[in-house]
Write an enzyme that holds these catalytic residues in place. Structure first.
Site, PDB file in Angstrom:
ATOM      1  CB  CYS A  86      -1.040  -0.149   1.361  1.00  0.00           C
ATOM      2  SG  CYS A  86      -2.390   1.458   1.255  1.00  0.00           S
ATOM      3  CG  HIS A 173      -2.977  -3.306   3.224  1.00  0.00           C
ATOM      4  ND1 HIS A 173      -1.537  -3.575   4.111  1.00  0.00           N
ATOM      5  CD2 HIS A 173      -3.472  -2.723   2.755  1.00  0.00           C
ATOM      6  CE1 HIS A 173      -1.668  -1.623   4.219  1.00  0.00           C
ATOM      7  NE2 HIS A 173      -2.869  -1.388   3.296  1.00  0.00           N
ATOM      8  CD  GLU A 175       0.413  -5.814   4.971  1.00  0.00           C
ATOM      9  OE1 GLU A 175       0.082  -4.417   5.363  1.00  0.00           O
ATOM     10  OE2 GLU A 175       0.162  -6.340   3.569  1.00  0.00           O
TER      11      GLU A 175
END
Length: 231
Positions: A86, A173, A175
């Site tokens: 991001c 994202h 993660e």
């Protein structure tokens, strides 16, 4: 190997999934808290830059962004292994001469992405379906910088992933776990109000994809780490 993890705000840390994937591969990590005045780590084998609510051009409000911009540019131009999520993807784009601007529409929650032809051949997405779900939370987007290749796209945001040398910028994202997303819904409540989204519309839908999201995240992040390990 040693990884430098660049964090911009308390609620957008590495998270348990990324930390677990690093530990499984025996990769040590230093978390640099930009919001606490930490310096950008030097001599790392790879750099992972996390997300945050700031814009890449807000250098007067966040002075560290200028130093980080220079550090990213040098690291990547020298062939360093870089992965940005991001804001981290937007910072990579800016460092390489690409513009960062408002996306035509915000993306908050779970969205389907599609790999481009180049993306289906890129090692970062090895073993990833051509179309896959992922977590998004952004108002801005990046232009693919000169010399880079577009790897993934979505209906609401054309540029979702690009590669330059050993560096990848992602708008999404991988993660983020569903539990982290639930925290963001509370922290970024004003974002939801701006777009008229009830919290349950974000967390409830993503929660139904929990196992698939983790599998894909492990694949994408693991592919990056394994590639960095091979040099």
């Amino acid at each position: 190997m040693h990884a430098a993890l660049i964090q911009h705000i308390a609620c957008e840390g590495p998270g348990p999934l990324l930390e677990e994937i690093l530990e499984e591969r025996g990769i040590s990590a230093t978390v640099a808290r930009m919001d606490r005045g930490d310096p950008v780590p030097k001599d790392a084998d790879l750099m992972i830059v996390l997300g945050g609510p700031m814009n890449v051009y807000e250098e007067e409000r966040y002075p560290y962004l200028a130093d980080l911009d220079a550090a990213i540019r040098t690291f990547v131009q020298d062939g360093g292994h870089y992965l940005g999520f991001c804001l981290g993807g937007q910072l990579l784009a800016k460092a390489l001469g690409g513009l960062v601007m408002r996306n035509p529409a915000p993306e908050i929650g779970l969205f389907p992405l599609a790999l481009t032809r180049e993306g289906t051949k890129d090692p970062l997405f090895a073993g990833v379906p051509r179309t896959f779900p992922t977590i998004e939370w952004h108002f801005d987007t990046f232009a693919v910088p000169p010399g880079a290749e577009l790897l993934a796209t979505s209906r609401s945001c054309k540029n979702q992933a690009f590669r330059f040398k050993n560096a990848w910028g992602l708008q999404f994202h991988p993660e983020v776990t569903v539990e982290m997303l639930e925290e963001w819904v509370a922290v970024y409540e004003t974002d939801l109000q701006r777009v008229g989204l009830p919290p349950q519309a974000v967390t409830g839908y993503a929660g139904g994809w929990r196992d698939e999201l983790e599998r894909l995240s492990r694949r994408i992040i693991g592919n990056f780490l394994d590639g960095a390990g091979r040099g």
